[in-house]
Motif scaffolding. Structure first.
Motif, mmCIF file in Angstrom:
data_model
loop_
_atom_site.group_PDB
_atom_site.id
_atom_site.type_symbol
_atom_site.label_atom_id
_atom_site.label_comp_id
_atom_site.label_asym_id
_atom_site.label_seq_id
_atom_site.Cartn_x
_atom_site.Cartn_y
_atom_site.Cartn_z
ATOM 1 N N ALA A 713 0.868 -1.169 -0.178
ATOM 2 C CA ALA A 713 0.023 -0.112 -0.066
ATOM 3 C C ALA A 713 0.916 1.237 0.002
ATOM 4 N N ALA A 714 2.174 1.188 0.687
ATOM 5 C CA ALA A 714 2.900 2.337 0.440
ATOM 6 C C ALA A 714 3.868 2.550 -0.783
ATOM 7 N N GLY A 715 3.438 1.539 -1.460
ATOM 8 C CA GLY A 715 4.056 1.806 -2.742
ATOM 9 C C GLY A 715 5.499 1.374 -3.059
ATOM 10 N N LEU A 716 6.025 0.483 -2.084
ATOM 11 C CA LEU A 716 7.253 0.158 -1.816
ATOM 12 C C LEU A 716 7.383 -1.400 -2.265
ATOM 13 N N LEU A 717 6.500 -1.929 -3.021
ATOM 14 C CA LEU A 717 6.667 -3.318 -3.287
ATOM 15 C C LEU A 717 6.140 -3.630 -4.760
ATOM 16 N N ASN A 718 7.196 -4.084 -5.831
ATOM 17 C CA ASN A 718 6.955 -4.376 -6.947
ATOM 18 C C ASN A 718 5.706 -5.465 -7.199
ATOM 19 N N PRO A 719 4.851 -5.581 -7.948
ATOM 20 C CA PRO A 719 3.718 -6.756 -7.815
ATOM 21 C C PRO A 719 4.389 -8.109 -8.145
ATOM 22 N N VAL A 720 5.605 -8.061 -8.804
ATOM 23 C CA VAL A 720 6.307 -9.317 -9.219
ATOM 24 C C VAL A 720 6.701 -9.814 -8.034
ATOM 25 N N LEU A 721 7.463 -9.255 -6.961
ATOM 26 C CA LEU A 721 7.724 -9.414 -5.970
ATOM 27 C C LEU A 721 6.656 -9.942 -4.875
ATOM 28 N N ALA A 722 5.580 -9.009 -5.076
ATOM 29 C CA ALA A 722 4.322 -9.570 -4.223
ATOM 30 C C ALA A 722 3.870 -11.100 -4.632
ATOM 31 N N GLY A 723 3.902 -11.306 -5.768
ATOM 32 C CA GLY A 723 3.646 -12.401 -6.502
ATOM 33 C C GLY A 723 4.337 -13.747 -5.883
ATOM 34 N N ALA A 724 5.438 -13.430 -5.923
ATOM 35 C CA ALA A 724 6.495 -14.408 -5.352
ATOM 36 C C ALA A 724 6.272 -14.611 -3.811
#
Length: 748
Positions: A713-724
């Motif tokens: 939510a803070a914009g500190l995480l790329n969605p690809v890394l989130a998916g991993a």
């Protein structure tokens, strides 16, 4: 599919297909429980629903409810045994999707991350490859999300599908209508969402999330299959065919045709086809599959044997006493499966959270999008931050935390001869602080044994045992049986007896090899004018103070010796009591026997005299347990007999010895298949270890979301890394549960 009558209700077990996360299981459960009189429990890890419903309700109606919710239901498929079982068609199809998605998706991710490889029109190749990954490989995700939407609900598929499609459609718009389609467009991979507004594409997000999700699901499916390997192995242990004796000839028939009372032959190396009693032959039987004991047990005529065990010695002829579902092995498998249907309190909490989790995440993603737009960030940045929120929030790990640990733990317990009735039992083992041990059949072996022989001067041991054993061989009293077994073991075949006579409650007499033999209580010898010499009289007092029963023997009217019999303490009982103390538990001995005998047994196994409760009737055993509970103790009871059943039911945790009565086993929460008190230690250790794994799983599942959602939510995480991270969380929970497969028994 099986349905059994019970209190005007029936029970059926259905295999559920199409579930992708804990929210799916909760949704099916809620739909079924809305039906009048229906109680359902859906297990995401085992993909089964256990449903109890009123008699007269059609099973087809239950299936229709499941299908109306967007899933499918059918009778469970029989599974193969062993850990290395072939993958089913669904798992194989999932593996194929992973391979294709990875083969096409990796080039997209590499091109998106490495500017040096981005030739002038690279983005259009990336779009072509991404389209196959998103719409072909990832189609089950989007289809499930659409089905959920049609039924007005949401699951993990809803979150992932929204995230993938937003990233993909944004990229298509940027390529077709924006600047991203220009020849020579470049961009680099960033750990955090990019903040430019020049029309970057996020095809690596759509592809990466899809690949990681499919990979996670495939690994999860394989791990869940390994988790259930112990149960499948247990179910497959039975023999497939059997050599039945008919008119003296062997006839090989399928085991399903075996009936109670049929004699059948078991050769060395074969599995025993059913529960039975040995009619002919002697052999050693490997019972490790049902008791966890590695040392084979010697059996002979009259001994009971269990179906599924292995004959490792000579040829046996066995008469079937239990076949099919009535065998001990089948009942064990049923208990293990039943244990996986319930839910521990910690899992019920997780279920309540996951039921509202997805809608909350959707709202949080919308707030993230709006918040960044209000903060003045670009639409591109706000959208990708919202996508990261959708992708990382996965209730899957919450749903797997308890079922997978329970699946592995109960399966491992079955291999070690420990059966757990349900997940609530695990929580009980953590709370108990006092263990009440029944004496007879639990701490002791439950049958009288010759433990000592005291000889008068000039008398040979072999002569005394030969004469006493011969006379007692004509009696059916338990004390007589103990003397006969002990004498026979030392002197071999016993001679015949003549002029046998029995004096009720006192003893027996007869002629053996021409000598008059009198065997009985010392009082009987006194009544017959036979006086015990001082040394024997003193020995009587010592034996009685030790809790032993003393039988005096006279030969030709002369006191010749004493035989002491007792219900011998199990060899492992002292070690078991010591280990119970090491677990922080306070042992108490409870018995209907007299205080002298009880204190002697307690002293032998290491229980303090003040912790002995003796001379109690079966109903008073319940009162004794309740008095301990009133003093603030959380009590476990270990017992094996009919008279122990009320106390087992009244205890906070009932542990039944499987060698005992069926009513005791039914009343217990844990069942020990082998007659060894150390198994109670293993049962408590395994239950506590399983609960610790469950709590660890839930902690990490919650911690993952607590840490990941704010970062996204803070914009500190790329969605690809989130998916991993999302895929890893589920795999971690299952892998952590698989550690229970390495649990070792105390004496192993």
């Amino acid at each position: 599919m099986t349905a059994t009558g019970h209190d005007a209700s029936e029970r059926v077990e259905l295999a559920i297909s199409g579930m992708t996360c804990a929210s799916c299981a909760n949704r099916i459960e809620r739909k079924l429980n809305k039906l009048d009189g229906v109680t359902a429990s859906v297990n995401y890890a085992t993909e089964k629903a256990s449903v109890r419903f009123p008699a007269g309700t059609a099973v087809g109606d239950l299936v229709s409810v499941v299908r109306a919710a967007g899933y499918d239901a059918a009778p469970p498929r029989p599974e193969s045994a062993g850990a290395d079982v072939p993958e089913d068609a669904e798992t194989e199809q999932l593996r194929l999707r992973v391979v294709v998605a990875a083969a096409l998706g990796v080039p997209v991710v590499v091109l998106s991350m490495v500017p040096a490889l981005q030739y002038p029109t690279w983005q259009w190749l990336a779009l072509a490859l991404s389209s196959v990954v998103v719409w072909v490989c990832g189609w089950p995700i989007h289809r499930a999300a659409a089905v959920n939407l049609r039924h007005g609900s949401s699951t993990m598929d809803t979150l992932v599908s929204m995230g993938v499609l937003v990233a993909y459609l944004w990229s298509v718009w940027a390529l077709v209508f924006g600047e991203a389609g220009a020849v020579g467009m470049r961009h680099e991979f960033s750990v955090v969402p990019r903040q430019s507004t020049t029309g970057d594409v996020y095809l690596e997000v759509a592809v990466g999330v899809t690949v990681f999700l499919l990979l996670g699901r495939w690994l999860e499916a394989r791990s869940k299959r390994r988790a259930g390997a112990a149960l499948r192995a247990l179910l497959a242990l039975g023999a497939k065919d059997v050599a039945v004796l008919r008119d003296g000839r062997e006839e090989r028939v399928p085991v399903e045709r075996l009936r109670v009372g049929d004699p059948f032959v078991v050769r060395p190396g074969e599995r025993i086809a059913a529960d039975g009693r040995v009619d002919e032959g002697t052999s050693a039987v490997d019972r490790s599959v049902v008791t966890g004991e590695s040392v084979p047990e010697e059996v002979g005529p009259g001994d009971a044997v269990v179906g599924g065990t292995v004959n490792v010695g000579g040829r046996l002829v066995v008469v079937a006493t239990g076949v099919g579902a009535d065998t001990q092995l089948s009942r064990m498998a049923a208990l293990v499966e039943r244990a996986q249907e319930g839910k521990a309190e910690v899992q019920r909490l997780a279920d309540r959270i996951s039921a509202v989790f997805v809608p909350v995440v959707v709202v949080l993603a919308a707030l993230t999008l709006g918040g960044w737009l209000l903060a003045g960030r670009s639409l591109e940045f706000a959208v990708i931050a919202a996508v990261a929120v959708l992708v990382i929030a996965c209730p899957c790990a919450l749903g797997l935390a308890t079922p997978t640990a329970l699946l592995v733990g109960t399966g491992r317990g079955a291999q070690l001869g420990v059966l757990v009735k349900g997940p609530e039992v695990l929580e009980s083992t953590r709370r108990i602080d006092t263990v009440v041990l029944d004496k007879t059949g639990t701490v002791t072996e439950g049958r009288m044994r010759l433990v000592d022989v005291v000889l008068a001067d000039g008398v040979r041991r072999v002569d005394l045992l030969r004469a006493a054993g011969a006379v007692e061989n004509a009696s059916e009293h338990p004390i007589a049986s103990a003397i006969v077994r002990g004498a026979g073991a030392e002197v071999g075949e016993l001679p015949a007896v003549s002029d046998f006579a029995s004096t009720e409650g006192l003893g027996v007499s007869g002629l053996v090899d021409g000598r008059a033999v009198l065997v009985g209580r010392p009082r009987l010898l006194g009544q017959r004018g036979v006086e015990l010499p001082p040394r024997l009289a003193d020995a009587v007092g010592e034996a009685e103070r030790a809790g032993r029963t003393v039988v005096a023997v006279s030969l030709d009217g002369v006191a010749s010796g004493l035989l002491a019999v007792a219900d011998a303490v199990r060899p492992s009982s002292a070690a078991a009591v010591r280990r119970l103390r090491e677990l922080g538990l306070h042992p108490v001995l409870l018995t209907g026997d007299n205080a002298t005998v009880a204190r002697a047994v307690a002293a032998e196994v290491g229980i303090d005299a003040e912790d002995v409760i003796a001379g109690v009737l079966p109903t008073e055993k319940v009162d004794a347990v309740r008095r301990l509970q009133e003093r603030g103790r959380v009590v476990a009871v270990v017992g094996d007999g009919v008279n122990d059943a009320p106390a087992l039911a009244a205890a906070d945790l009932g542990i039944a010895m499987g060698t005992g009565a069926d009513v005791a086993i039914e009343a217990g929460d844990l069942t020990l298949v082998r007659g060894d008190l150390v198994a109670a230690v293993d049962a408590i250790r395994l239950a506590r270890r399983t609960l610790a794994i469950i709590r660890g799983n839930l902690f990490w599942a919650f911690a993952y979301n607590v840490a990941g959602l704010p970062l996204a939510a803070a914009g500190l995480l790329n969605p690809v890394l989130a998916g991993a991270a999302m895929a890893f969380s589920s795999v971690f929970v299952v892998s952590n549960s698989l550690r229970l497969r390495s649990f070792r028994p105390t004496n192993g």
